[in-house]
Write a protein that holds these residues in place. Sequence first.
Motif, PDB file in Angstrom:
ATOM      1  N   GLN A  35       0.699  -1.265  -0.068  1.00  0.00           N
ATOM      2  CA  GLN A  35       0.021   0.103  -0.067  1.00  0.00           C
ATOM      3  C   GLN A  35       0.803   1.044   0.096  1.00  0.00           C
ATOM      4  O   GLN A  35       0.558   2.435  -0.550  1.00  0.00           O
ATOM      5  CB  GLN A  35      -0.940   0.025   1.272  1.00  0.00           C
ATOM      6  N   TYR A  36       2.041   1.300   0.676  1.00  0.00           N
ATOM      7  CA  TYR A  36       2.768   2.472   0.775  1.00  0.00           C
ATOM      8  C   TYR A  36       3.968   2.292   0.049  1.00  0.00           C
ATOM      9  O   TYR A  36       4.631   1.150  -0.477  1.00  0.00           O
ATOM     10  CB  TYR A  36       3.176   2.750   2.149  1.00  0.00           C
ATOM     11  N   LEU A  37       4.601   3.446  -0.341  1.00  0.00           N
ATOM     12  CA  LEU A  37       6.301   3.510  -0.882  1.00  0.00           C
ATOM     13  C   LEU A  37       7.043   2.769  -0.015  1.00  0.00           C
ATOM     14  O   LEU A  37       7.113   3.104   1.195  1.00  0.00           O
ATOM     15  CB  LEU A  37       6.438   4.959  -0.951  1.00  0.00           C
ATOM     16  N   LEU A  38       8.040   2.003  -0.650  1.00  0.00           N
ATOM     17  CA  LEU A  38       8.968   1.484   0.171  1.00  0.00           C
ATOM     18  C   LEU A  38      10.387   1.675  -0.725  1.00  0.00           C
ATOM     19  O   LEU A  38      10.527   1.321  -1.789  1.00  0.00           O
ATOM     20  CB  LEU A  38       8.712  -0.211   0.208  1.00  0.00           C
ATOM     21  N   ILE A  39      11.196   2.619  -0.048  1.00  0.00           N
ATOM     22  CA  ILE A  39      12.586   3.068  -0.406  1.00  0.00           C
ATOM     23  C   ILE A  39      13.485   2.106   0.165  1.00  0.00           C
ATOM     24  O   ILE A  39      13.518   2.044   1.563  1.00  0.00           O
ATOM     25  CB  ILE A  39      12.617   4.481  -0.160  1.00  0.00           C
ATOM     26  N   ASP A  40      14.460   1.589  -0.800  1.00  0.00           N
ATOM     27  CA  ASP A  40      15.580   1.178  -0.052  1.00  0.00           C
ATOM     28  C   ASP A  40      16.771   1.660  -0.638  1.00  0.00           C
ATOM     29  O   ASP A  40      16.867   1.954  -1.820  1.00  0.00           O
ATOM     30  CB  ASP A  40      15.804  -0.349  -0.715  1.00  0.00           C
ATOM     31  N   LEU A  75       8.717  -3.516  -3.201  1.00  0.00           N
ATOM     32  CA  LEU A  75       9.810  -2.309  -3.238  1.00  0.00           C
ATOM     33  C   LEU A  75       9.300  -1.423  -4.384  1.00  0.00           C
ATOM     34  O   LEU A  75       9.343  -1.930  -5.404  1.00  0.00           O
ATOM     35  CB  LEU A  75      10.942  -3.295  -3.581  1.00  0.00           C
ATOM     36  N   ASN A  76       9.135  -0.326  -4.159  1.00  0.00           N
ATOM     37  CA  ASN A  76       8.981   0.794  -5.173  1.00  0.00           C
ATOM     38  C   ASN A  76       9.916   1.536  -5.617  1.00  0.00           C
ATOM     39  O   ASN A  76      10.039   2.290  -6.760  1.00  0.00           O
ATOM     40  CB  ASN A  76       7.494   1.426  -5.112  1.00  0.00           C
ATOM     41  N   ALA A 127       4.494   9.650  -7.637  1.00  0.00           N
ATOM     42  CA  ALA A 127       3.970   9.805  -8.994  1.00  0.00           C
ATOM     43  C   ALA A 127       3.993   8.519  -9.840  1.00  0.00           C
ATOM     44  O   ALA A 127       3.075   8.058 -10.384  1.00  0.00           O
ATOM     45  CB  ALA A 127       4.319  10.902  -9.757  1.00  0.00           C
ATOM     46  N   GLN A 128       5.391   7.926  -9.830  1.00  0.00           N
ATOM     47  CA  GLN A 128       5.198   6.774 -10.421  1.00  0.00           C
ATOM     48  C   GLN A 128       4.790   5.581  -9.941  1.00  0.00           C
ATOM     49  O   GLN A 128       4.654   4.477 -10.381  1.00  0.00           O
ATOM     50  CB  GLN A 128       7.060   6.524 -10.701  1.00  0.00           C
ATOM     51  N   PHE A 129       4.891   5.574  -8.334  1.00  0.00           N
ATOM     52  CA  PHE A 129       3.999   4.584  -7.783  1.00  0.00           C
ATOM     53  C   PHE A 129       2.416   4.354  -8.078  1.00  0.00           C
ATOM     54  O   PHE A 129       2.158   3.216  -8.424  1.00  0.00           O
ATOM     55  CB  PHE A 129       4.271   5.001  -6.159  1.00  0.00           C
ATOM     56  N   LYS A 130       1.910   5.624  -8.396  1.00  0.00           N
ATOM     57  CA  LYS A 130       0.604   5.549  -8.741  1.00  0.00           C
ATOM     58  C   LYS A 130       0.499   5.035 -10.051  1.00  0.00           C
ATOM     59  O   LYS A 130      -0.789   4.463 -10.290  1.00  0.00           O
ATOM     60  CB  LYS A 130       0.177   7.176  -8.929  1.00  0.00           C
ATOM     61  N   GLN A 131       1.437   5.128 -11.028  1.00  0.00           N
ATOM     62  CA  GLN A 131       1.548   4.569 -12.400  1.00  0.00           C
ATOM     63  C   GLN A 131       1.825   3.061 -12.383  1.00  0.00           C
ATOM     64  O   GLN A 131       1.846   2.554 -13.240  1.00  0.00           O
ATOM     65  CB  GLN A 131       2.210   5.312 -13.255  1.00  0.00           C
TER      66      GLN A 131
END
Length: 393
Positions: A35-40, A75-76, A127-131
Amino acid sequence: MKFSKIAMLCSLMALHAHTAQAADLKAEAQRIAQQYLLIDTHIDVPYRLQEHWEDVTQATAKGEFDYPRAKKGGLNAPFMSVYIPASYEKTGGGELLANQLIDSMEALVGRAPDKFAMAYRSDDLAAQFKQGKISLALGMENGTPINGKLENLRHFYQRGIRYVTLAHSESNHIADSSYDLRRPHKGLSPFGEQVVAEMNKLGMMIDISHVSDAAFYKVLSLTKAPVIASHSSLRAFVPGFERNMDDKMIQALAKNGGVIQINFGSSFVISQANQWGLQLKAAAKAAGKSSDDEVFRAEYLAKHPYPFANVDTVLKHIDHVVKLVGIDHVGIGSDFDGVGDSLPDGLKDVSMYPNLIEGLLKRGYSEADIVKIMSGNLLRVWRQVEAVAAASQ
Ligand SMILES: [Zn+2]
């Protein structure tokens, strides 16, 4: 008779409730991961592909990152590490290799623009996560390609590099390395001080992973923006390992508004694994072999099994930072594809972040706090770095 039957029924019901609860947590962790952004902030795909090319837009046989596994793990937004080995400081060629590694990430996006997109600004990630795309951001591991010229730093900013790890395993012309007993600059070189100022102006995050303590404190005294440790863990659990951060440094980092992104490599997480590496080196030296010698390593491994960390021991690092300075200064910098076969049980590749999230839920972290660890804290730092740059224009 009757009583024992009831007791058995009760204990069966309790067991059932317990398993149901565990299944709930697992499902909850999966939902949060998706559901959420995941940054590594540290994945070594570019250099891995440079050495052994595979098409990571599809499932791959080797490595710890590919598109299907990243999707599965939620992972996004990986920061792909443009890693330049320390030897390039002497031999030259760092600029060439850095440009080639950046090219390879652009080629990856070019081959699968429906799956990946390059990320240049903090806002790109959401924005890219939404796409439905995975954002690839770029961090440069080792400032060697800057090669004494601020115009090179500006060139790599133009090409998309958004953080620079000032040095790697050896001191370079910018900063002293924690792994290097020679400390030519006692922190930063005069040029390194200019690099810090220019990175603030450009809007690049300064990464203090790998540098010496003196270099870390010098950076903090100069920077106008928060800094990151893109892939470091804590000395509290691996005493004497200068590549990790001690409590005093974590407190200084928090005061600066920065964030430490926890490295998963077992040798960063538990002392036993760190010692194992040192003992391997000593044994290799005694046998007149290199510790990179694969045959020697395999024989050593057979006699001395590697002590892998696990999800729980990684979570201890997160807990420790949170207890020390609060929830706003910790995140994820796995070092996937960068630490060989030393990853913790339960965190072997990019499909397994939900195990970490499940562990956080078990430890009572709220959803809002988990989101800060997954991406919120790093996003906050990146936005501030952009704001400081904008204000200096
Ligand atoms: Zn590294």
